[in-house]
Design a protein around this motif. Sequence first.
Motif, mmCIF file in Angstrom:
data_model
loop_
_atom_site.group_PDB
_atom_site.id
_atom_site.type_symbol
_atom_site.label_atom_id
_atom_site.label_comp_id
_atom_site.label_asym_id
_atom_site.label_seq_id
_atom_site.Cartn_x
_atom_site.Cartn_y
_atom_site.Cartn_z
ATOM 1 N N HIS A 119 0.845 -1.200 0.000
ATOM 2 C CA HIS A 119 0.000 0.000 0.000
ATOM 3 C C HIS A 119 0.878 1.247 0.000
ATOM 4 O O HIS A 119 1.046 1.903 1.036
ATOM 5 C CB HIS A 119 -0.913 -0.027 1.231
ATOM 6 N N SER A 122 0.411 4.778 1.982
ATOM 7 C CA SER A 122 0.519 4.871 3.441
ATOM 8 C C SER A 122 1.899 5.296 3.918
ATOM 9 O O SER A 122 2.074 5.656 5.086
ATOM 10 C CB SER A 122 0.139 3.538 4.094
ATOM 11 N N LEU A 135 -6.771 -0.288 4.968
ATOM 12 C CA LEU A 135 -5.699 -1.221 4.631
ATOM 13 C C LEU A 135 -4.389 -0.811 5.298
ATOM 14 O O LEU A 135 -3.660 -1.664 5.825
ATOM 15 C CB LEU A 135 -5.509 -1.285 3.107
#
Length: 520
Positions: A119, A122, A135
Amino acid sequence: MGNKTKKNTTTTTTTYDDNNNTWHWILQKGTPTTFTTIALFAILIRFLVSLYPYSGFKTPPKFGDFEAQRHWMEITINLPIREWYRNGTNNDLSYWGLDYPPLTAYQSWIHGVFLRFFHPPSVSLFTSRGHESYLGKQLMRWTVISSDALIFFPAVLYFIIIHYNQPSRSRKTDLAWHITLLLLNPCLILIDHGHFQYNCISLGFTVAAVAAILSGKDLVGSVLYCLALNHKQMSLYFAPAFFSHLLGKCLRREHPVLEVSKLGFVVLGTFAAVWWPYLYSTQSFLEVIARLAPFERGIFEDYVANFWCATSILIKWKRLFATGPLKLLSFSLTIISCFPSMVQQIKSPSNKGFLYGLLNSSLAFYLFSFQVHEKSILLPLLPATMLAMEEPFIFRWFMQFAMFSMFPLMCRDGLIAPYFALFVLFILVLNTPDQNKIKENNYFYSYLGSTTRRLILFFSLILHIVYLTMQPPKKYPFLFEAIIMNLCFSQFVIVTLGCNIKQWMLNKNVKLDEIEKKLI
């Protein structure tokens, strides 16, 4: 020396049949099955706690510890290693700048690579500040759970194998109970998997270091402890115990100077390996050191159950003294309170004495050192849990008030439900039918008296209710926190005094054993 010490560390339990106990169904196939079963349950509990909020949840602009850990991942994977601790355009140290030793930075880099793979938003530079996607949060939570499973859990297994290296039928249930206490420590679970931190890594290295030293592998233990110290500087709480125990052992060997030198080279080598990227210049090294000692924050910040916070009601330390004199006073009181425990281990090093020394030195640091946080109670709790079979009452009493000292923090983080759930689970584990057979013949237990114990516990229960249901007077907005901290502080002082006495009594017990052998 290790084998001789082991004979003097037997637990005070009654002998009973293992076929008639709560743990029978997981004890039939030995330690691996027992450990695996309890570990799987412990991971499940960690996962359930991780479903709740964390420090700084939806509280901009700086959020909390969750954002700090995420930001360190962002910094370490996007900037050169020499800029991680340096203030600059791409690394504003006023926004959660790295303030732990390099091993934490390397851990953040590893976890940052993991998050970027699954991800990228992030941990992207700048744009990820305050990132709270579903997530991203789940990936962050799994980094803590995996750290626990890969470092803390194996370290506990190592300690259990060493501590119970002479298994007997009467100790199988003790082994299962002890594993449960270590893996289901409610304070550690709440802080790491609720509040959000990675104490499991530094504590895991510490547990492994203790196990190595108990088994006679002093050099291995020294390396592991150095790794703990280089992950979180709070591991310094254990330094007096490691130093005095190892020095005491070296002084009793044939070539003490050589033995001390070997330990010194191992410690310096480990530190050099961890700090290598910052040893290219004095300035670079000092930049990191400056981040590890935030004296500008004052002697304490939040309400913590230690000496400075408890006495600040009467003595306004921050107003009366500048930072310099307070640093000196704090350092002096910490060393003085560690000194008796250190002397005992230098004079008469033993495995059991080492565990008491770890507890006493970490309590001394918690009570008197500079800038203690609520989470720091995890450090003395670790050796207290290791001594749970030898000192069941001290462990139970200490754990209860350690949890209570964290209650205001848990309320701020929205972790009230897991706090009470883990408290109930802790009480259930402590009061299994088998463990009720342990005789509390401890003078500590007798000294407090049943009536006094019940009154203190009742008062703490009332304080829980008051804190949740009532508003403090406007003139004293932190009144309830102050009462909670002073109650916990008083109990921590009693535990500290009692455990120092217990450690020195080990010398008396050894002398009595020697006299009995001569008479025989």
